[in-house]
Design a protein around this motif. Sequence first.
Motif, PDB file in Angstrom:
ATOM      1  N   PHE A   1       0.835  -1.201   0.000  1.00  0.00           N
ATOM      2  CA  PHE A   1       0.000   0.000   0.000  1.00  0.00           C
ATOM      3  C   PHE A   1       0.869   1.251   0.000  1.00  0.00           C
ATOM      4  N   GLY A   2       2.004   1.133   0.685  1.00  0.00           N
ATOM      5  CA  GLY A   2       2.904   2.279   0.751  1.00  0.00           C
ATOM      6  C   GLY A   2       3.647   2.546  -0.538  1.00  0.00           C
ATOM      7  N   LEU A   3       3.605   1.607  -1.494  1.00  0.00           N
ATOM      8  CA  LEU A   3       4.302   1.787  -2.772  1.00  0.00           C
ATOM      9  C   LEU A   3       3.449   2.471  -3.825  1.00  0.00           C
ATOM     10  N   VAL A   4       2.158   2.675  -3.519  1.00  0.00           N
ATOM     11  CA  VAL A   4       1.269   3.252  -4.528  1.00  0.00           C
ATOM     12  C   VAL A   4       1.555   4.746  -4.679  1.00  0.00           C
ATOM     13  N   ALA A   5       1.754   5.170  -5.906  1.00  0.00           N
ATOM     14  CA  ALA A   5       2.008   6.589  -6.184  1.00  0.00           C
ATOM     15  C   ALA A   5       0.738   7.404  -5.939  1.00  0.00           C
ATOM     16  N   ARG A   6       0.912   8.711  -5.749  1.00  0.00           N
ATOM     17  CA  ARG A   6      -0.232   9.587  -5.526  1.00  0.00           C
ATOM     18  C   ARG A   6      -1.184   9.476  -6.720  1.00  0.00           C
ATOM     19  N   GLY A   7      -2.463   9.287  -6.406  1.00  0.00           N
ATOM     20  CA  GLY A   7      -3.457   9.117  -7.463  1.00  0.00           C
ATOM     21  C   GLY A   7      -3.538   7.698  -7.993  1.00  0.00           C
ATOM     22  N   GLY A   8      -2.802   6.785  -7.346  1.00  0.00           N
ATOM     23  CA  GLY A   8      -2.778   5.406  -7.817  1.00  0.00           C
ATOM     24  C   GLY A   8      -3.976   4.595  -7.337  1.00  0.00           C
ATOM     25  N   ARG A   9      -3.960   3.286  -7.699  1.00  0.00           N
ATOM     26  CA  ARG A   9      -5.070   2.397  -7.360  1.00  0.00           C
ATOM     27  C   ARG A   9      -4.539   1.126  -6.716  1.00  0.00           C
ATOM     28  N   PHE A  10      -5.252   0.665  -5.690  1.00  0.00           N
ATOM     29  CA  PHE A  10      -4.875  -0.560  -4.980  1.00  0.00           C
ATOM     30  C   PHE A  10      -6.044  -1.542  -5.105  1.00  0.00           C
ATOM     31  N   LEU A  11      -5.797  -2.690  -5.763  1.00  0.00           N
ATOM     32  CA  LEU A  11      -6.819  -3.710  -5.989  1.00  0.00           C
ATOM     33  C   LEU A  11      -6.564  -4.872  -5.042  1.00  0.00           C
ATOM     34  N   GLU A  12      -7.507  -5.151  -4.159  1.00  0.00           N
ATOM     35  CA  GLU A  12      -7.327  -6.193  -3.143  1.00  0.00           C
ATOM     36  C   GLU A  12      -8.182  -7.412  -3.489  1.00  0.00           C
ATOM     37  N   LEU A  13      -7.495  -8.552  -3.713  1.00  0.00           N
ATOM     38  CA  LEU A  13      -8.170  -9.814  -3.993  1.00  0.00           C
ATOM     39  C   LEU A  13      -8.218 -10.730  -2.780  1.00  0.00           C
ATOM     40  N   GLY A  14      -7.423 -10.403  -1.761  1.00  0.00           N
ATOM     41  CA  GLY A  14      -7.276 -11.313  -0.629  1.00  0.00           C
ATOM     42  C   GLY A  14      -8.503 -11.379   0.257  1.00  0.00           C
ATOM     43  N   LYS A  15      -8.469 -12.352   1.150  1.00  0.00           N
ATOM     44  CA  LYS A  15      -9.555 -12.545   2.100  1.00  0.00           C
ATOM     45  C   LYS A  15      -9.083 -12.420   3.551  1.00  0.00           C
ATOM     46  N   ARG A  16      -7.771 -12.408   3.754  1.00  0.00           N
ATOM     47  CA  ARG A  16      -7.243 -12.370   5.115  1.00  0.00           C
ATOM     48  C   ARG A  16      -6.458 -11.083   5.346  1.00  0.00           C
ATOM     49  N   ASP A  17      -6.600 -10.513   6.545  1.00  0.00           N
ATOM     50  CA  ASP A  17      -5.828  -9.335   6.977  1.00  0.00           C
ATOM     51  C   ASP A  17      -6.078  -8.110   6.101  1.00  0.00           C
ATOM     52  N   VAL A  18      -7.185  -8.084   5.379  1.00  0.00           N
ATOM     53  CA  VAL A  18      -7.380  -7.006   4.411  1.00  0.00           C
ATOM     54  C   VAL A  18      -7.785  -5.711   5.119  1.00  0.00           C
ATOM     55  N   LEU A  19      -7.481  -4.597   4.454  1.00  0.00           N
ATOM     56  CA  LEU A  19      -7.905  -3.289   4.940  1.00  0.00           C
ATOM     57  C   LEU A  19      -9.374  -3.073   4.599  1.00  0.00           C
ATOM     58  N   SER A  20     -10.073  -2.451   5.492  1.00  0.00           N
ATOM     59  CA  SER A  20     -11.442  -2.045   5.163  1.00  0.00           C
ATOM     60  C   SER A  20     -11.354  -0.798   4.283  1.00  0.00           C
ATOM     61  N   PRO A  21     -12.355  -0.534   3.478  1.00  0.00           N
ATOM     62  CA  PRO A  21     -12.334   0.692   2.670  1.00  0.00           C
ATOM     63  C   PRO A  21     -12.157   1.944   3.521  1.00  0.00           C
ATOM     64  N   GLU A  22     -12.737   1.945   4.724  1.00  0.00           N
ATOM     65  CA  GLU A  22     -12.612   3.110   5.604  1.00  0.00           C
ATOM     66  C   GLU A  22     -11.166   3.290   6.067  1.00  0.00           C
ATOM     67  N   ALA A  23     -10.513   2.155   6.471  1.00  0.00           N
ATOM     68  CA  ALA A  23      -9.123   2.243   6.935  1.00  0.00           C
ATOM     69  C   ALA A  23      -8.205   2.658   5.798  1.00  0.00           C
ATOM     70  N   ALA A  24      -8.451   2.149   4.603  1.00  0.00           N
ATOM     71  CA  ALA A  24      -7.625   2.519   3.463  1.00  0.00           C
ATOM     72  C   ALA A  24      -7.775   4.000   3.135  1.00  0.00           C
ATOM     73  N   ALA A  25      -9.004   4.501   3.195  1.00  0.00           N
ATOM     74  CA  ALA A  25      -9.243   5.915   2.888  1.00  0.00           C
ATOM     75  C   ALA A  25      -8.591   6.816   3.912  1.00  0.00           C
TER      76      ALA A  25
END
Length: 754
Positions: A238-262
């Motif tokens: 997540f820390g590697l995403v450039a400003r304005g970038g996109r993070f696509l999460e396919l996983g089911k474990r330890d995932v960030l909630s949309p609120e935490a990511a925002a």
Amino acid sequence: RLVRRAAPETGQAANEPRRLTLVQPGTLDGVELRTTPPSPAPGSGEVRLRVLAAGVNFRDVLFTLGMYPGGDVPLGAECCGIVLETGAGVAEFAPGDRVFGYAPGAFGTEVVVPAAFLAPAPPELDDVSAAAIPVAFLTAYYGLHRLADMRSGERVLIHAAAGGVGLAAVRLAQRAGAEVFATAGSPEKREMLRSIGVPHVMDSRSLDFADEIRRITQGEGVDIVLNSLAGDFIPTSFGLVARGGRFLELGKRDVLSPEAAAEARPDVRYHLFDLGAEGEADHALLRPMLDEILAALSDGTLHPLPTRAFALERAGDAFRFMAQAKHVGKLVLVAPRAPGGALVSAGKTYWVTGGLGALGIETARWLVRLGARTLVLTGRSVPGAAAAEAVREIEAGGVTVRVVAADAGDAREMSRVLADVAATLPPLGGVVHAAGMLEDAVLVRQSLEACRRVLHGKAHGAWVLHELTRDLDLDFFILYSAAGVLLGAPGQGAYPAANAELDALAQARALRGLPALSVAWGAWADAGMAANLAASGNDGWAARGLGKLTRTSGFAALERLMRGGAVHAAAMAIDWDRFMARLPEGMDFAFFRGLAPGRGVRPAPEGGRKGSDLVARLRVLPESQRRDALLAHLRERALNVLGQPVSTSMDAAVPLREMGLDSLMAVELRNALSRSVGKPLPATLLFDHPTLDALAAYFVRTLSLLADASSAPPATTRREAASSDADDLAGISEEEAAALLLSELERAPKGRSS
């Protein structure tokens, strides 16, 4: 291990659907293929499919282990299959159509699925390759194109890039002109990614990839991350995403909630998605993307994924393979073929290679009895008188028979045959590969040229047929193997090797969803190579307990194997007690235990004990009786090898070759006598001592059975009879002497074929 094959199911039981069922949660072996009630009739907008092949996804492994956070889900999510029935409102598909797509519950022999989830299967893709496309490519396409709006020149980090979704994402990103950064868990997988043009490949089992990406991008990071890893990999990526970038999460474990990511990165568009759930909520979502993927596959800008196939019955093995992260691309389960129905169709053509040999002609007659009306019989030469007469008899019954001189191992000749069938005859419905030839000789007499001749028609011919017909809709693809590959065939090293290739090809075809059956035939009474050997007086198989198949018993067995969905089986008439009693030294007794129950130890050879026992028994006898007792033992062993009753009279002064001992028997007798005396014997034993008298004299001397060996009656040896050659023979090597021996002894005709 050899085991008896159970009789195929018949009647209603054979046609009942089966489904992979979780019977023991928490273990990868806790799934079984079980009979289930018939599927419900398809509802409005639905179709019922006969499943041909179904892709494996990590969700299936997690659910089997009891680790899937989404609760109860059906096993299997995609397949390639045949439409059996359509519900109201389905206009695009009809029964018999081959389709593929998203199909929850696909791990079974049939499944009901919305027609909106399916598309026509590309004819250029086999069942396994087609079943590997939907989930991987749809997931990657939806994430990269629909959610992230990937553009040319953007940097894309794809984790676990050697897996199904990961590799599909790599190919989509390359097609779009993006710069790909990929991680994979082993050196082999990373090398594979480099080989397909991925410029930046890193280890998915270490967080070091982050520093490497910052170095390569000069701290700018990447525009898109497609993540399927857990734990610390999520915040690090997540820390590697450039400003304005996109993070696509396919996983089911330890995932960030949309609120935490925002909250952590308001400048990053975060998508936590499950395409299956979204597709089931919106049936119009999947098909347009599937059509776009199909168009890209068709124009060559996308390529299918590499696959590894497992039989549906071996789902636990496939799950374990995936759990151990051994796979590249997709794992696919191949469903068992549907039982029942006619084996041949009057409206199709059936091709028999080796069709002008005795067994080929019997196969043609069997096909006609089943209802075939058009046959193509190929052989390396024009038919002999017996074959020509048989063809006339078949044609007299109203059957079209096309006889073609064509070498089964010659791809050009076989291509011409197939082209002629396509242009002038009904569609090809099935192939029986009965071509083959023998070049008997022990290894010291074998040559590369002889091996090539044996392998050419049988093994290479089978591959030629496979390549030519792999895209055709065949009823069957039958390969005639031989029981010697399982029972041990002295002197036939190349021939069993060729048959082993047929067995392996059948297994490979079955795992690709293609029809395949390799039958290891025993001896036939009136046809085939074993019958030819028996007619020449060289029936070593009968001496080992192998009986004869008849036209009735042989083809009845073949029909049972076809109806039972067998891929590799043996059909033989055999006396297992006799066979086990004469099992050659070095054979694995346990291999046959399933067919010879109750035998816990290897039996002693007939008529003999261990060498030390024989020598001890001879030495306790009075000297005057030792030679006669030894001669009796030698006679018994020779008769055993010759396959003659122990009561058969033998003249101890007559050369054994005049009594039928050929080169292969000579080696077997030398080996048997070596076991009898408990010591190795020279390869030239039967050359130097060709009669029982000469052998007895040799053993009397070498075993020191008489105080005065000179008292033993003299016996003329071959070397003494050929004194002019004695000086030359004295200096030759053991291998040269063995070759000379076999040259003298070998009488069997060469190049027998059918």
